[in-house]
Design a protein around this motif. Structure first.
Motif, PDB file in Angstrom:
ATOM      1  N   VAL A   1       0.851  -1.186   0.000  1.00  0.00           N
ATOM      2  CA  VAL A   1       0.000   0.000   0.000  1.00  0.00           C
ATOM      3  C   VAL A   1       0.892   1.244   0.000  1.00  0.00           C
ATOM      4  CG1 VAL A   1      -1.766   1.282   1.257  1.00  0.00           C
ATOM      5  CG2 VAL A   1      -1.836  -1.217   1.204  1.00  0.00           C
ATOM      6  N   LEU A   2       0.698   2.098  -0.992  1.00  0.00           N
ATOM      7  CA  LEU A   2       1.441   3.354  -1.061  1.00  0.00           C
ATOM      8  C   LEU A   2       0.653   4.491  -0.407  1.00  0.00           C
ATOM      9  CD1 LEU A   2       2.801   3.226  -4.725  1.00  0.00           C
ATOM     10  CD2 LEU A   2       4.023   2.700  -2.620  1.00  0.00           C
ATOM     11  N   VAL A   3      -0.642   4.551  -0.725  1.00  0.00           N
ATOM     12  CA  VAL A   3      -1.545   5.542  -0.129  1.00  0.00           C
ATOM     13  C   VAL A   3      -2.567   4.749   0.663  1.00  0.00           C
ATOM     14  CG1 VAL A   3      -3.231   7.356  -0.594  1.00  0.00           C
ATOM     15  CG2 VAL A   3      -1.198   7.152  -2.039  1.00  0.00           C
TER      16      VAL A   3
ATOM     17  N   PRO B   1      -8.806   3.793   3.073  1.00  0.00           N
ATOM     18  CA  PRO B   1      -9.808   3.930   4.132  1.00  0.00           C
ATOM     19  C   PRO B   1     -10.864   2.824   4.032  1.00  0.00           C
ATOM     20  CG  PRO B   1     -10.125   5.602   2.435  1.00  0.00           C
ATOM     21  CD  PRO B   1      -8.909   4.828   2.063  1.00  0.00           C
ATOM     22  N   ARG B   2     -11.704   2.733   5.052  1.00  0.00           N
ATOM     23  CA  ARG B   2     -12.728   1.697   5.141  1.00  0.00           C
ATOM     24  C   ARG B   2     -13.607   1.651   3.888  1.00  0.00           C
ATOM     25  NH1 ARG B   2     -14.415  -0.805   9.617  1.00  0.00           N
ATOM     26  NH2 ARG B   2     -13.470   0.797  10.918  1.00  0.00           N
ATOM     27  N   ASN B   3     -14.143   2.766   3.459  1.00  0.00           N
ATOM     28  CA  ASN B   3     -15.052   2.804   2.314  1.00  0.00           C
ATOM     29  C   ASN B   3     -14.529   3.724   1.209  1.00  0.00           C
ATOM     30  OD1 ASN B   3     -17.052   1.069   3.391  1.00  0.00           O
ATOM     31  ND2 ASN B   3     -17.780   2.746   4.688  1.00  0.00           N
ATOM     32  N   GLY B   4     -13.237   3.739   1.009  1.00  0.00           N
ATOM     33  CA  GLY B   4     -12.676   4.640   0.011  1.00  0.00           C
ATOM     34  C   GLY B   4     -11.598   3.948  -0.800  1.00  0.00           C
ATOM     35  N   TYR B   5     -10.800   4.772  -1.429  1.00  0.00           N
ATOM     36  CA  TYR B   5      -9.767   4.265  -2.323  1.00  0.00           C
ATOM     37  C   TYR B   5      -8.390   4.738  -1.886  1.00  0.00           C
ATOM     38  CZ  TYR B   5     -13.765   3.336  -5.298  1.00  0.00           C
ATOM     39  OH  TYR B   5     -14.957   2.886  -5.778  1.00  0.00           O
ATOM     40  N   GLY B   6      -7.416   3.918  -2.176  1.00  0.00           N
ATOM     41  CA  GLY B   6      -6.020   4.246  -1.943  1.00  0.00           C
ATOM     42  C   GLY B   6      -5.218   3.793  -3.151  1.00  0.00           C
ATOM     43  N   GLU B   7      -3.939   3.585  -2.938  1.00  0.00           N
ATOM     44  CA  GLU B   7      -3.086   3.178  -4.052  1.00  0.00           C
ATOM     45  C   GLU B   7      -2.140   2.080  -3.594  1.00  0.00           C
ATOM     46  OE1 GLU B   7       0.047   5.231  -7.198  1.00  0.00           O
ATOM     47  OE2 GLU B   7      -0.931   6.456  -5.696  1.00  0.00           O
ATOM     48  N   VAL B   8      -1.959   1.087  -4.476  1.00  0.00           N
ATOM     49  CA  VAL B   8      -1.037  -0.009  -4.172  1.00  0.00           C
ATOM     50  C   VAL B   8       0.006  -0.120  -5.277  1.00  0.00           C
ATOM     51  CG1 VAL B   8      -2.663  -1.377  -2.805  1.00  0.00           C
ATOM     52  CG2 VAL B   8      -2.506  -1.752  -5.252  1.00  0.00           C
TER      53      VAL B   8
ATOM     54  N   ALA C   1       9.056  -7.640 -14.818  1.00  0.00           N
ATOM     55  CA  ALA C   1      10.301  -7.071 -14.313  1.00  0.00           C
ATOM     56  C   ALA C   1      10.093  -5.676 -13.746  1.00  0.00           C
ATOM     57  CB  ALA C   1      11.336  -7.007 -15.423  1.00  0.00           C
ATOM     58  N   GLY C   2       8.861  -5.162 -13.816  1.00  0.00           N
ATOM     59  CA  GLY C   2       8.590  -3.800 -13.346  1.00  0.00           C
ATOM     60  C   GLY C   2       7.506  -3.768 -12.292  1.00  0.00           C
ATOM     61  N   ASN C   3       7.052  -2.570 -12.007  1.00  0.00           N
ATOM     62  CA  ASN C   3       5.999  -2.361 -11.024  1.00  0.00           C
ATOM     63  C   ASN C   3       4.912  -1.496 -11.634  1.00  0.00           C
ATOM     64  OD1 ASN C   3       7.377  -3.667  -8.822  1.00  0.00           O
ATOM     65  ND2 ASN C   3       8.699  -1.879  -8.718  1.00  0.00           N
ATOM     66  N   THR C   4       3.720  -1.593 -11.073  1.00  0.00           N
ATOM     67  CA  THR C   4       2.619  -0.742 -11.503  1.00  0.00           C
ATOM     68  C   THR C   4       1.872  -0.223 -10.282  1.00  0.00           C
ATOM     69  OG1 THR C   4       0.592  -0.606 -12.832  1.00  0.00           O
ATOM     70  CG2 THR C   4       1.053  -2.721 -11.796  1.00  0.00           C
ATOM     71  N   ASN C   5       1.458   1.019 -10.347  1.00  0.00           N
ATOM     72  CA  ASN C   5       0.636   1.616  -9.292  1.00  0.00           C
ATOM     73  C   ASN C   5      -0.816   1.518  -9.735  1.00  0.00           C
ATOM     74  OD1 ASN C   5       3.212   2.367  -8.607  1.00  0.00           O
ATOM     75  ND2 ASN C   5       2.718   4.486  -8.197  1.00  0.00           N
ATOM     76  N   GLN C   6      -1.690   1.065  -8.851  1.00  0.00           N
ATOM     77  CA  GLN C   6      -3.094   0.889  -9.198  1.00  0.00           C
ATOM     78  C   GLN C   6      -3.982   1.418  -8.083  1.00  0.00           C
ATOM     79  OE1 GLN C   6      -4.262  -0.430 -12.157  1.00  0.00           O
ATOM     80  NE2 GLN C   6      -2.138  -0.540 -12.808  1.00  0.00           N
ATOM     81  N   ILE C   7      -5.166   1.856  -8.470  1.00  0.00           N
ATOM     82  CA  ILE C   7      -6.176   2.273  -7.497  1.00  0.00           C
ATOM     83  C   ILE C   7      -6.671   1.022  -6.791  1.00  0.00           C
ATOM     84  CG2 ILE C   7      -8.464   3.291  -7.216  1.00  0.00           C
ATOM     85  CD1 ILE C   7      -7.849   4.968  -9.714  1.00  0.00           C
ATOM     86  N   ALA C   8      -6.842   1.135  -5.467  1.00  0.00           N
ATOM     87  CA  ALA C   8      -7.254  -0.038  -4.693  1.00  0.00           C
ATOM     88  C   ALA C   8      -8.283   0.343  -3.650  1.00  0.00           C
ATOM     89  CB  ALA C   8      -6.042  -0.668  -4.023  1.00  0.00           C
ATOM     90  N   ALA C   9      -9.095  -0.642  -3.305  1.00  0.00           N
ATOM     91  CA  ALA C   9     -10.084  -0.505  -2.235  1.00  0.00           C
ATOM     92  C   ALA C   9      -9.962  -1.736  -1.351  1.00  0.00           C
ATOM     93  CB  ALA C   9     -11.490  -0.399  -2.825  1.00  0.00           C
ATOM     94  N   SER C  10     -10.455  -1.612  -0.122  1.00  0.00           N
ATOM     95  CA  SER C  10     -10.382  -2.721   0.822  1.00  0.00           C
ATOM     96  C   SER C  10     -11.466  -3.745   0.515  1.00  0.00           C
ATOM     97  CB  SER C  10     -10.542  -2.204   2.250  1.00  0.00           C
ATOM     98  OG  SER C  10     -10.573  -3.278   3.153  1.00  0.00           O
TER      99      SER C  10
ATOM    100  N   PRO D   1      -3.371   0.524   6.407  1.00  0.00           N
ATOM    101  CA  PRO D   1      -2.403   1.626   6.474  1.00  0.00           C
ATOM    102  C   PRO D   1      -1.332   1.537   5.384  1.00  0.00           C
ATOM    103  CG  PRO D   1      -1.967   0.030   8.205  1.00  0.00           C
ATOM    104  CD  PRO D   1      -3.217  -0.408   7.524  1.00  0.00           C
ATOM    105  N   SER D   2      -0.731   2.665   5.102  1.00  0.00           N
ATOM    106  CA  SER D   2       0.360   2.755   4.138  1.00  0.00           C
ATOM    107  C   SER D   2       1.526   1.864   4.580  1.00  0.00           C
ATOM    108  CB  SER D   2       0.814   4.216   4.050  1.00  0.00           C
ATOM    109  OG  SER D   2       1.900   4.330   3.200  1.00  0.00           O
ATOM    110  N   GLY D   3       2.172   1.206   3.637  1.00  0.00           N
ATOM    111  CA  GLY D   3       3.300   0.334   3.936  1.00  0.00           C
ATOM    112  C   GLY D   3       2.911  -1.108   4.185  1.00  0.00           C
ATOM    113  N   SER D   4       1.622  -1.404   4.294  1.00  0.00           N
ATOM    114  CA  SER D   4       1.164  -2.775   4.544  1.00  0.00           C
ATOM    115  C   SER D   4       1.297  -3.629   3.290  1.00  0.00           C
ATOM    116  CB  SER D   4      -0.301  -2.788   4.972  1.00  0.00           C
ATOM    117  OG  SER D   4      -0.484  -2.052   6.151  1.00  0.00           O
ATOM    118  N   LYS D   5       1.587  -4.890   3.501  1.00  0.00           N
ATOM    119  CA  LYS D   5       1.584  -5.860   2.405  1.00  0.00           C
ATOM    120  C   LYS D   5       0.151  -6.325   2.203  1.00  0.00           C
ATOM    121  CE  LYS D   5       6.001  -6.247   1.564  1.00  0.00           C
ATOM    122  NZ  LYS D   5       6.553  -5.749   0.338  1.00  0.00           N
TER     123      LYS D   5
END
Length: 174
Positions: free
Chosen positions: A116-118, A121-128, A134-143, A150-154
Motif C-alpha cells: 500500500v502506497l496511499v 480507508p474503510r469505504n474509500g480508495y487508496g493506491e497499491v 520485471a517492473g511495477n505498476t501503481n493501481q487504485i485499490a479498495a479494501s 495503512p500505508s506500507g502494509s503488504k
C-alpha cells in the motif's frame, strides 16, 4: 562468372546494411504489402543470406581452387543452401518466438502481492504498488474486507472490478 559471385556477395552485404539502418522504416512504409509472399522458411534473411553465401563461396572457390566452373557453381549452391538452412534454424526461427511484451491486463493481477502506497480507508480508495514482470505498476485499490489498510502494509489482490483492485491485508504471522 567471378563477376556474378562478387555481385551476389556485395548485394547481400548491401542488403544487410540497408536492412539494419532502414529496416523498421521500410517495414512501416510497406505495412505488410508483401505479406502474401511470405512462406515460413523463405524469410528475407534466409534468401539473402543464401545469395550472399553463394557469392562468397563461389568467389573464393573461383579464386583459390582448381575446380572447373560447373563444379564451383554446384559447390557454391550446396554451401549456400546449407548456410541458408543454418541461418534459418539458428537465427530466424528462434527470433520468431522472442518477441516480448511489457503489456499486462489489470484483471491478471488477481492473486498478486503488493504494498500500500496511499492508505486505503474503510469505504474509500487508496493506491497499491504491484510487481508486474520485471517492473511495477501503481493501481487504485479498495479494501475487500471494508477495513482500513495503512500505508506500507503488504496486501494481496483478491479481485479486480471495474479497474479497481480489491485487496486484503496480508498477514504473514506463523
Amino acid at each position: 562468372m567471378e563477376t556474378v559471385y562478387l555481385a551476389c556477395l556485395i548485394g547481400g552485404v548491401l542488403y544487410a546494411i540497408v536492412s539494419v539502418i532502414f529496416g523498421d522504416w521500410l517495414s512501416q512504409a510497406l505495412d505488410g504489402a508483401l505479406d502474401f509472399l511470405s512462406v515460413d522458411f523463405l524469410q528475407p534473411m534466409t534468401i539473402v543470406g543464401g545469395i550472399t553465401i553463394f557469392g562468397g563461396a563461389g568467389f573464393l572457390m573461383e579464386r583459390y581452387s582448381s575446380f572447373a566452373g560447373p563444379v564451383i557453381v554446384l559447390g557454391s549452391v550446396l554451401i549456400a543452401v546449407a548456410g541458408a538452412i543454418i541461418v534459418y534454424f539458428l537465427y530466424v526461427k528462434p527470433m520468431e518466438n522472442s518477441e516480448s511484451s511489457i503489456a499486462f491486463s489489470v484483471a491478471s493481477l488477481s492473486g498478486s502481492i503488493g504494498e500500500v502506497l496511499v492508505s486505503i480507508p474503510r469505504n474509500g480508495y487508496g493506491e497499491v504498488l504491484v510487481k508486474v514482470g520485471a517492473g511495477n505498476t501503481n493501481q487504485i485499490a479498495a479494501s475487500f474486507d471494508n477495513e482500513p489498510i495503512p500505508s506500507g502494509s503488504k496486501v494481496v489482490v483478491v479481485e479486480v472490478r471495474e479497474g479497481v483492485l480489491y485487496v486484503s491485508e496480508l498477514n504473514l504471522e506463523l
